[in-house]
Design an enzyme around this catalytic site. Structure first.
Site, short mmCIF file in Angstrom:
data_model
loop_
_atom_site.label_atom_id
_atom_site.label_comp_id
_atom_site.label_asym_id
_atom_site.label_seq_id
_atom_site.Cartn_x
_atom_site.Cartn_y
_atom_site.Cartn_z
N LYS A 191 31.70 -77.55 53.06
CA LYS A 191 32.85 -77.54 52.49
C LYS A 191 33.35 -79.03 52.71
O LYS A 191 33.85 -79.31 53.81
CB LYS A 191 33.84 -76.53 53.10
CG LYS A 191 35.10 -75.80 52.28
CD LYS A 191 35.90 -77.34 51.49
CE LYS A 191 36.91 -77.48 52.49
NZ LYS A 191 37.75 -78.62 52.05
N GLU A 266 34.68 -82.79 66.03
CA GLU A 266 34.70 -84.41 66.24
C GLU A 266 36.17 -84.45 65.54
O GLU A 266 36.28 -84.39 64.39
CB GLU A 266 33.80 -84.78 65.32
CG GLU A 266 32.50 -84.79 66.20
CD GLU A 266 31.35 -85.64 65.60
OE1 GLU A 266 31.24 -86.08 64.59
OE2 GLU A 266 30.23 -85.40 66.39
N CYS A 300 37.57 -92.78 62.94
CA CYS A 300 37.97 -91.81 64.06
C CYS A 300 37.71 -92.84 65.23
O CYS A 300 38.53 -92.83 65.96
CB CYS A 300 37.00 -90.69 64.07
SG CYS A 300 35.34 -90.99 64.22
N GLU A 397 47.89 -90.73 66.02
CA GLU A 397 46.83 -91.49 64.89
C GLU A 397 47.34 -91.85 63.76
O GLU A 397 47.48 -90.92 62.99
CB GLU A 397 45.55 -90.37 64.88
CG GLU A 397 44.57 -90.91 64.24
CD GLU A 397 43.36 -90.01 63.98
OE1 GLU A 397 43.66 -89.02 63.46
OE2 GLU A 397 42.03 -90.22 64.32
P1 NAD Z 1 41.65 -82.55 58.08
O1 NAD Z 1 41.59 -82.13 59.24
O2 NAD Z 1 43.08 -82.80 57.09
O3 NAD Z 1 40.36 -82.03 57.07
C1 NAD Z 1 39.11 -82.01 57.36
C2 NAD Z 1 38.24 -81.01 56.43
O4 NAD Z 1 39.16 -79.61 57.04
C3 NAD Z 1 38.69 -80.88 55.21
O5 NAD Z 1 37.37 -80.65 54.32
C4 NAD Z 1 39.83 -79.92 54.83
O6 NAD Z 1 39.79 -79.10 53.74
C5 NAD Z 1 39.33 -78.95 56.00
N1 NAD Z 1 40.38 -77.98 56.42
C6 NAD Z 1 41.89 -78.37 56.59
N2 NAD Z 1 42.30 -77.24 56.83
C7 NAD Z 1 41.42 -76.28 57.09
C8 NAD Z 1 41.47 -74.90 57.70
N3 NAD Z 1 42.56 -74.19 58.08
N4 NAD Z 1 40.40 -74.29 57.79
C9 NAD Z 1 39.06 -74.95 57.63
N5 NAD Z 1 39.21 -75.82 57.13
C10 NAD Z 1 40.24 -76.71 57.04
O7 NAD Z 1 41.21 -84.16 58.35
P2 NAD Z 1 40.98 -85.18 57.21
O8 NAD Z 1 42.48 -85.84 57.02
O9 NAD Z 1 40.27 -85.04 56.20
O10 NAD Z 1 40.25 -86.50 58.11
C11 NAD Z 1 40.82 -87.57 58.78
C12 NAD Z 1 40.65 -86.98 60.33
O11 NAD Z 1 39.24 -86.73 60.77
C13 NAD Z 1 41.26 -88.03 61.53
O12 NAD Z 1 42.14 -87.23 62.26
C14 NAD Z 1 39.99 -88.43 62.09
O13 NAD Z 1 40.14 -89.21 63.46
C15 NAD Z 1 39.20 -87.30 62.06
N6 NAD Z 1 37.66 -87.91 62.24
C16 NAD Z 1 36.86 -87.78 63.19
C17 NAD Z 1 35.95 -88.11 63.40
C18 NAD Z 1 35.10 -87.95 64.86
O14 NAD Z 1 33.82 -88.27 64.84
N7 NAD Z 1 35.83 -87.63 65.85
C19 NAD Z 1 35.01 -88.59 62.25
C20 NAD Z 1 35.71 -88.79 61.09
C21 NAD Z 1 37.13 -88.54 61.18
#
Ligand code: NAD
Length: 503
Positions: A191, A266, A300, A397
């Protein structure tokens, strides 16, 4: 024609088929829309014009994809590791052959500068190669002998898994999760993030054209709270590999509880770069600026907190401010651009709100602190100085090209400030004192630390965070441990005495 115009033309022609058909789902080798026929729009971060329609899937679509992944699982899990390796190497080659297309479409969809996205596409291929090479030995285990028993461990793929990815560098991040899942014999339902869905569809098409059997990798587009939630709740999915925000991780853990999902998270970070007065300042400043201002700061592992020893605080922050002022903000397809537009107006609003927060909290905006132009989500690289650790700009963040600088007095003070956040993903340390580096890295609360270096990823090493930054590790054999079950079989070595009951 300028290099920018040429890149725009190429990107638009690569994206044309996806724009014409819409970014649909990919289930069991077929391109299909959402069962409901519903769609949503993905926007261009450059001018907010609609880029493509995207399938808005629900539980019915997720179920269809899970059934395809379940049906494909026995054959894929039973495919010898050497054969899986061969197929996945071909996928890597096919990614390399289409790296330009992937990079251009990724830049268009995310706003990330092409200079970084071209490397990200190639790294996606490297991920496939690395994990492919581990496939032949993935099921191997240990022989653990006692005087009476011979215990033999081995690993089996856990089953169909769900992969949920965010919008920053989506192609590279997806391969990081999908490649080890496939190498270990799992089938996948992916997804992608709703803000950047385009290259996920390219990946599955490339993989199948390179010989990946149908149904082994499926893509379901949609919103997190709809398609994402349904995937985490589906009983046919055995594990969820998730990359995204910490609060989404909490939701996924709750959603997966009823079906006892194994989870790998992550999550977010607020990573310190700690510069002591004995450091090589030029290298430290370059690395700190690179780690916050590359990839639009939407990273991240970005070094989003600059912790500088008081004696060099003015000098270091002055130099970082100069770098920030010099950075070219512009169209992501311009080869000279360093910072492109942020992904989406919603995210831009969040990032811009911290400029007001910084002012209210009494910090100084030493560079940037403003939107660039009126079109698209362009934000100037920003440096806040004079911050203290209790401020929101030091704790939360921001996920943009925004750096918060905090002075510290000595080692103990640096450690206190570095650890006083909910996150613990990465930390960067600059000192020439080896004993201090040892003491600091022993006590820093972070899953990954780099001494006198920016983030340089080596795939065999563990990647992941502590505290609110994650659960589990990627890379090396850690990825396989997540996607596989370890089982033990015990054989008697000799006719040992079995207790006789009731005799
Ligand atoms: P997000 O959590 O908003 O979304 C990530 C994914 O989760 C999307 O595909 C979204 O549709 C899905 N999602 C949202 N709500 C959900 C639910 N209730 N159930 C299942 N899936 C759901 O994150 P974002 O804004 O897309 O990305 C930015 C974040 O990702 C930042 O916090 C960043 O630090 C983190 N990130 C972490 C790493 C790491 O390796 N630690 C790497 C890249 C990004």
């Amino acid at each position: 024609m300028s290099a920018l115009d040429e890149n725009i033309e190429k990107a638009m022609s690569y994206a044309a088929p996806l724009r014409a058909s819409g970014v649909l789902n990919h289930i069991d080798g077929e391109t299909v829309g959402a069962a409901s026929g519903r769609v949503f729009e993905t926007l261009s971060p450059m001018d907010l014009a609609p880029l493509a329609e995207v399938a808005r899937s629900g539980p019915e679509d997720v179920d269809r994809a899970v059934q395809a992944a379940k049906a494909a699982f026995p054959a894929w899990a039973g495919t010898p590791g050497a054969e899986r390796r061969r197929i996945l190497i071909r996928v890597a080659e096919a990614i390399e052959a289409r790296a330009e297309e992937i990079a251009l479409v990724e830049s268009l969809d995310t706003g990330q500068a092409l200079r970084f996205m071209s490397k990200a596409a190639v790294r996606g291929a490297a991920n496939f190669r690395y994990f492919a090479d581990q496939a032949p030995g993935a099921e191997d285990g240990q022989a653990l002998r006692t005087p009476t028993q011979m215990n033999v461990t081995s690993r089996r793929p856990i089953g169909p898994v769900g992969v949920i990815t965010p919008w920053n560098t989506p192609f590279m991040l997806s391969t990081w999760k999908i490649a080890p899942a496939l190498a270990s014999g799992c089938t996948v339902v992916h997804k992608p993030a709703e803000f950047s869905p385009m290259t996920a569809k390219l990946l599955v098409e490339i993989a199948e054209s390179a010989g990946l059997p149908k149904g082994v990798l499926n893509v379901v587009n949609g919103l997190g709270e709809e398609a994402g939630k349904a995937l985490t709740e589906h009983p046919g999915i055995k594990a969820i590999a998730f990359v995204g925000e910490s609060r989404t991780g909490s939701m996924i853990m709750a959603q997966g509880a009823a079906t006892l999902k194994r989870v790998h998270f992550e999550l977010g970070g607020k990573n310190p770069v700690i510069i002591f007065e004995d450091a090589d300042l030029e290298r430290a400043v370059d690395a700190a600026a690179f780690m916050i201002y590359s990839l639009n700061g939407e990273r991240c592992t970005s070094s989003s907190r600059l912790l500088v020893q008081e004696s060099i605080y003015e000098e270091v922050t002055g130099r970082v401010a100069e770098v920030a002022e010099r950075i070219k903000v512009g169209h992501p397809l311009d080869p000279d651009t360093v910072v492109g537009p942020l992904i989406h107006p919603e995210h831009e609003k969040k990032v811009l709100s911290y400029f007001e927060t910084a002012r209210k909290e009494g910090a100084t905006i030493a560079a940037g602190g403003e939107k660039v132009g009126s079109e698209g989500c362009y934000v100037r690289p920003t440096l806040f100085t004079g911050a203290t650790i209790d401020m929101a700009i030091s704790q939360e963040e921001i996920f943009g090209p925004v750096l918060t600088a905090i002075p510290f007095s000595d080692e103990e003070d640096a450690l206190r400030i570095a650890n006083d956040v909910p996150y613990g993903l990465a930390a960067y340390l600059w000192t020439r004192d080896l004993d201090r580096a040892m003491r600091m890295t022993d006590a820093l609360e972070a899953g990954m630390m780099w001494v006198n270096s920016e983030n340089i990823r080596h795939l065999p090493t563990p990647f992941g965070g502590v505290k609110s930054s994650g659960i589990g590790r990627d890379g090396g054999d850690w990825s396989f441990d997540f996607y596989m079950e370890t089982v033990n079989v015990s054989f008697p070595r000799q006719g040992h005495r079995i207790p006789k009951l009731g005799g």
